[in-house]
Design a protein around this motif. Sequence first.
Motif, PDB file in Angstrom:
ATOM      1  N   PHE A 193      35.865  34.099  44.870  1.00  0.00           N
ATOM      2  CA  PHE A 193      36.746  33.799  43.939  1.00  0.00           C
ATOM      3  C   PHE A 193      36.069  34.319  42.476  1.00  0.00           C
ATOM      4  O   PHE A 193      37.266  34.871  41.574  1.00  0.00           O
ATOM      5  CB  PHE A 193      37.110  32.292  43.851  1.00  0.00           C
ATOM      6  N   LEU A 194      35.164  33.925  42.363  1.00  0.00           N
ATOM      7  CA  LEU A 194      34.549  34.389  40.957  1.00  0.00           C
ATOM      8  C   LEU A 194      34.516  35.796  40.891  1.00  0.00           C
ATOM      9  O   LEU A 194      34.709  36.541  39.293  1.00  0.00           O
ATOM     10  CB  LEU A 194      33.395  33.548  40.575  1.00  0.00           C
ATOM     11  N   VAL A 195      33.908  36.514  41.631  1.00  0.00           N
ATOM     12  CA  VAL A 195      33.958  38.174  41.520  1.00  0.00           C
ATOM     13  C   VAL A 195      35.287  38.715  41.492  1.00  0.00           C
ATOM     14  O   VAL A 195      35.645  39.509  40.668  1.00  0.00           O
ATOM     15  CB  VAL A 195      33.101  38.738  42.825  1.00  0.00           C
ATOM     16  N   SER A 196      36.291  38.160  42.173  1.00  0.00           N
ATOM     17  CA  SER A 196      37.768  38.578  42.006  1.00  0.00           C
ATOM     18  C   SER A 196      38.122  38.134  40.822  1.00  0.00           C
ATOM     19  O   SER A 196      38.906  39.122  40.299  1.00  0.00           O
ATOM     20  CB  SER A 196      38.432  37.775  43.132  1.00  0.00           C
ATOM     21  N   LEU A 197      37.765  37.205  40.309  1.00  0.00           N
ATOM     22  CA  LEU A 197      38.205  36.773  38.936  1.00  0.00           C
ATOM     23  C   LEU A 197      37.535  37.900  37.871  1.00  0.00           C
ATOM     24  O   LEU A 197      38.304  38.205  36.871  1.00  0.00           O
ATOM     25  CB  LEU A 197      37.738  35.389  38.614  1.00  0.00           C
ATOM     26  N   LEU A 198      36.541  38.081  38.048  1.00  0.00           N
ATOM     27  CA  LEU A 198      35.752  39.214  37.070  1.00  0.00           C
ATOM     28  C   LEU A 198      36.388  40.490  37.024  1.00  0.00           C
ATOM     29  O   LEU A 198      36.450  41.136  36.163  1.00  0.00           O
ATOM     30  CB  LEU A 198      34.273  39.161  37.467  1.00  0.00           C
ATOM     31  N   VAL A 199      36.784  40.827  38.309  1.00  0.00           N
ATOM     32  CA  VAL A 199      37.415  42.128  38.576  1.00  0.00           C
ATOM     33  C   VAL A 199      38.944  42.061  37.886  1.00  0.00           C
ATOM     34  O   VAL A 199      39.199  43.136  37.096  1.00  0.00           O
ATOM     35  CB  VAL A 199      37.851  42.163  39.998  1.00  0.00           C
ATOM     36  N   GLU A 200      39.479  41.081  37.985  1.00  0.00           N
ATOM     37  CA  GLU A 200      40.726  40.578  37.291  1.00  0.00           C
ATOM     38  C   GLU A 200      40.706  40.869  35.941  1.00  0.00           C
ATOM     39  O   GLU A 200      41.476  41.625  35.143  1.00  0.00           O
ATOM     40  CB  GLU A 200      41.325  39.438  37.842  1.00  0.00           C
ATOM     41  N   ILE A 201      39.640  39.989  35.266  1.00  0.00           N
ATOM     42  CA  ILE A 201      39.694  40.112  33.623  1.00  0.00           C
ATOM     43  C   ILE A 201      39.224  41.708  33.053  1.00  0.00           C
ATOM     44  O   ILE A 201      39.643  42.055  32.238  1.00  0.00           O
ATOM     45  CB  ILE A 201      38.343  39.189  33.550  1.00  0.00           C
ATOM     46  N   ALA A 202      38.181  42.210  34.073  1.00  0.00           N
ATOM     47  CA  ALA A 202      37.924  43.795  33.494  1.00  0.00           C
ATOM     48  C   ALA A 202      39.009  44.547  33.624  1.00  0.00           C
ATOM     49  O   ALA A 202      39.413  45.061  32.577  1.00  0.00           O
ATOM     50  CB  ALA A 202      36.749  44.295  34.621  1.00  0.00           C
ATOM     51  N   ALA A 203      39.848  44.708  34.706  1.00  0.00           N
ATOM     52  CA  ALA A 203      41.022  45.233  34.615  1.00  0.00           C
ATOM     53  C   ALA A 203      42.203  44.905  33.714  1.00  0.00           C
ATOM     54  O   ALA A 203      42.780  45.551  32.890  1.00  0.00           O
ATOM     55  CB  ALA A 203      41.638  45.222  35.874  1.00  0.00           C
ATOM     56  N   ALA A 204      42.191  43.603  33.420  1.00  0.00           N
ATOM     57  CA  ALA A 204      43.046  43.118  32.518  1.00  0.00           C
ATOM     58  C   ALA A 204      42.938  43.432  31.161  1.00  0.00           C
ATOM     59  O   ALA A 204      43.912  43.272  30.503  1.00  0.00           O
ATOM     60  CB  ALA A 204      43.227  41.447  32.827  1.00  0.00           C
ATOM     61  N   SER A 205      41.791  43.554  30.744  1.00  0.00           N
ATOM     62  CA  SER A 205      41.406  43.947  29.486  1.00  0.00           C
ATOM     63  C   SER A 205      42.191  45.126  28.686  1.00  0.00           C
ATOM     64  O   SER A 205      42.613  45.379  27.826  1.00  0.00           O
ATOM     65  CB  SER A 205      39.778  44.530  29.310  1.00  0.00           C
ATOM     66  N   ALA A 206      42.803  46.058  29.840  1.00  0.00           N
ATOM     67  CA  ALA A 206      43.651  47.048  29.361  1.00  0.00           C
ATOM     68  C   ALA A 206      44.823  46.798  29.328  1.00  0.00           C
ATOM     69  O   ALA A 206      45.618  47.706  28.630  1.00  0.00           O
ATOM     70  CB  ALA A 206      43.424  48.209  30.626  1.00  0.00           C
TER      71      ALA A 206
END
Length: 402
Positions: free
Chosen positions: A163-176
């Motif tokens: 879940f946390l790796v999925s969250l980090l992926v989400e946050i990195a992409a969401a920066s855009a």
Amino acid sequence: MSHNRILPTKNSWKNLKEYHIDEKVGFVLPTPQEELPYPYDQWISIAKNLPELIDKNELRKEVEKLKMVSIDDLKDHKSQRLAHLVLGYITMAYVWNQGGEDVCEVLPKNIAVPYCELSKKLDLPPILVYADCVLANWKKKDPNGNMDILFSFPGGDCGKGFFLVSLLVEIAAASAIKVIPDLLNAVKCEDHNTLQRALRYIASCLKQAKEEFKQIHEYVDPNTFFNVLRIYLSGWKGNPLLPEGLKYEGVWETPKKFAGGSAAQSSVFQCFDVLLGIQQSSGEESSFKFLQEMREYMPLAHRKFLQSLESAPSVREFVISKGDAKLRADYNECVKAMADLRKYHLKIVAKYIVIPSKNKHKTNSTSEETSEPENKGTGGTSVMTFLKSVRNTTEKFLLNVD
């Protein structure tokens, strides 16, 4: 990570906040609530102790003892999201219990009624969705920014890692996401320089998302994921263990079928598909249909944001119309980054679903039998077929650069 940052205008942020999009974490729920007051604390108590209760085979007994409560006092968005997360965990645990060998086909009304009423209020299905277990299931563990999840399934730290790796992926992409208003304004004003900087920023964020994704190998064991965690994330649509679906006692007369949590329920990747004009309908019709269906598993505000993007000026058509090789190259970097993420997702699925499934069936079977389960995702679709289709369609949207 450094970018040539484009800061959105204040008005842009005001518009994004209306869609429940946060400046720092995008579609992720910022600083989720962790506790609920009486009488909802009885749900929290069970959710916090799920692995132990399941291990002792006491989970269902504890759930059946719960008092029926009204959801009327869950008035603010964060408390409603926490309650939906908690009831989702309890529901998955109740249905699958000790790993799916004694599946329960009926969710008792003391959980089913408030869960369905809350789901109706949030316009979400009454099942654990991606917006629950990834977007709302986290907290800061210390001032240094280290994170933890709020609730766990059996499988030790496997769920935490996943879940946390999925969250980090989400946050990195969401920066855009924060550059989208200015990018669309650049298209409207035919401002090539701002558009190019925005496209480069988006590409760099999507590339960073792939880097975050790589951490899954360090924190998630393939066999534990496949044989333990994945079972609790499985839904009751396209699932042979619940062919008729799940009966929600006191709500519906007949069983209902809902898909389990899936990365296809992430708003952020559908967001960039729409923004870049990558139309999955041009590939496999079933892939388009599944992605559209998965939108119904996203928070309502996020679905509305995707709809607003669909009616915005077309970035792709603008880039094509200008015949600018550099502009096309910057656009292509974004499309390539999306395709690369999907290629990497295929590798992950092969490692965490296909191979463990084949190994399991080799162990359990002496005869040669064709096995469909290894190709099934928690969302109920044929995951490798779906991901290959989405990847292939994404690559078709690369532009020729003369």
